[in-house]
Design a protein around this motif. Sequence first.
Motif, mmCIF file in Angstrom:
data_model
loop_
_atom_site.group_PDB
_atom_site.id
_atom_site.type_symbol
_atom_site.label_atom_id
_atom_site.label_comp_id
_atom_site.label_asym_id
_atom_site.label_seq_id
_atom_site.Cartn_x
_atom_site.Cartn_y
_atom_site.Cartn_z
ATOM 1 N N TYR A 186 0.835 -1.200 0.000
ATOM 2 C CA TYR A 186 0.000 0.000 0.000
ATOM 3 C C TYR A 186 0.870 1.251 0.000
ATOM 4 C CZ TYR A 186 -3.403 3.514 1.295
ATOM 5 O OH TYR A 186 -4.179 4.650 1.311
ATOM 6 N N TYR A 187 1.925 1.247 0.788
ATOM 7 C CA TYR A 187 2.856 2.374 0.827
ATOM 8 C C TYR A 187 3.468 2.631 -0.558
ATOM 9 C CZ TYR A 187 7.069 5.061 1.578
ATOM 10 O OH TYR A 187 8.051 6.009 1.474
ATOM 11 N N LYS A 188 3.886 1.581 -1.235
ATOM 12 C CA LYS A 188 4.472 1.718 -2.580
ATOM 13 C C LYS A 188 3.436 2.279 -3.557
ATOM 14 C CE LYS A 188 7.785 -1.994 -1.923
ATOM 15 N NZ LYS A 188 8.090 -3.398 -2.224
ATOM 16 N N TRP A 189 2.221 1.756 -3.481
ATOM 17 C CA TRP A 189 1.155 2.239 -4.363
ATOM 18 C C TRP A 189 0.842 3.711 -4.090
ATOM 19 C CZ3 TRP A 189 -3.651 4.163 -2.979
ATOM 20 C CH2 TRP A 189 -4.531 4.391 -4.038
ATOM 21 N N LEU A 190 0.682 4.048 -2.811
ATOM 22 C CA LEU A 190 0.362 5.415 -2.416
ATOM 23 C C LEU A 190 1.462 6.390 -2.837
ATOM 24 C CD1 LEU A 190 -1.625 7.228 -0.806
ATOM 25 C CD2 LEU A 190 -0.221 6.747 1.205
ATOM 26 N N SER A 191 2.694 6.022 -2.609
ATOM 27 C CA SER A 191 3.829 6.871 -2.988
ATOM 28 C C SER A 191 3.873 7.091 -4.498
ATOM 29 C CB SER A 191 5.142 6.252 -2.520
ATOM 30 O OG SER A 191 5.188 6.181 -1.125
ATOM 31 N N ALA A 192 3.647 6.031 -5.251
ATOM 32 C CA ALA A 192 3.675 6.133 -6.715
ATOM 33 C C ALA A 192 2.591 7.090 -7.210
ATOM 34 C CB ALA A 192 3.495 4.754 -7.342
ATOM 35 N N TYR A 193 1.375 6.969 -6.681
ATOM 36 C CA TYR A 193 0.292 7.829 -7.155
ATOM 37 C C TYR A 193 0.447 9.276 -6.700
ATOM 38 C CZ TYR A 193 -2.161 4.502 -9.892
ATOM 39 O OH TYR A 193 -2.480 3.644 -10.906
ATOM 40 N N CYS A 194 1.009 9.487 -5.529
ATOM 41 C CA CYS A 194 1.303 10.860 -5.094
ATOM 42 C C CYS A 194 2.324 11.487 -6.040
ATOM 43 C CB CYS A 194 1.808 10.876 -3.652
ATOM 44 S SG CYS A 194 0.502 10.633 -2.428
ATOM 45 N N LYS A 195 3.335 10.731 -6.421
ATOM 46 C CA LYS A 195 4.365 11.239 -7.343
ATOM 47 C C LYS A 195 3.763 11.511 -8.722
ATOM 48 C CE LYS A 195 8.862 11.433 -8.828
ATOM 49 N NZ LYS A 195 8.865 12.703 -9.520
ATOM 50 N N ILE A 196 2.927 10.613 -9.214
ATOM 51 C CA ILE A 196 2.292 10.787 -10.525
ATOM 52 C C ILE A 196 1.466 12.078 -10.548
ATOM 53 C CG2 ILE A 196 0.468 9.879 -12.033
ATOM 54 C CD1 ILE A 196 1.531 7.038 -11.258
ATOM 55 N N LEU A 197 0.655 12.295 -9.533
ATOM 56 C CA LEU A 197 -0.194 13.490 -9.497
ATOM 57 C C LEU A 197 0.618 14.763 -9.267
ATOM 58 C CD1 LEU A 197 -3.274 12.058 -7.616
ATOM 59 C CD2 LEU A 197 -3.237 12.944 -9.952
ATOM 60 N N THR A 198 1.623 14.695 -8.414
ATOM 61 C CA THR A 198 2.486 15.863 -8.185
ATOM 62 C C THR A 198 3.174 16.267 -9.482
ATOM 63 O OG1 THR A 198 2.855 15.273 -5.877
ATOM 64 C CG2 THR A 198 4.478 16.728 -6.881
ATOM 65 N N ASP A 199 3.705 15.292 -10.200
ATOM 66 C CA ASP A 199 4.368 15.579 -11.482
ATOM 67 C C ASP A 199 3.384 16.180 -12.480
ATOM 68 O OD1 ASP A 199 6.717 14.594 -10.423
ATOM 69 O OD2 ASP A 199 6.652 12.693 -11.539
#
Length: 128
Positions: free
Chosen positions: A52-65
């Motif tokens: 879940y942490y990996k998924w959450l981090s990835a989506y936060c990065k995708i949206l931030t970018d």
Amino acid sequence: MLKIREYEFDFDISAPGDLEKYLHSCEVMAEKEKLAPKMPTDVQDPQYMQDYYKWLSAYCKILTDWIDDILGDGACNKLLGPKTSLSGLMNVYDEISEAATAQGNAIGQHIRKYMPNRATRRKVKVQK
């Protein structure tokens, strides 16, 4: 200008360069989503929290970018501060999408004002 929260950004969906940037950013986001970890669903799995942490981090990065690509470097930090959450990012995503759509609708109305349809033009010619 695009207003998001109390900030204005130099972005206009009717400017070819800005539209191209918006479309490109959406394509890049879609490609990153394909490569992102899948959201874990089995809470009984001992690895669940790590996944879940990996998924959450990835989506936060995708949206931030995506936000920074469209509005400029640092825009996400300006809008949300240094601590971002997925819910905050999704809210900003929605606000940008809605504001860009509103810009597009406004220019569409303006264009229609000067480009009446054929039936209207024919009717005006007949009345003369």
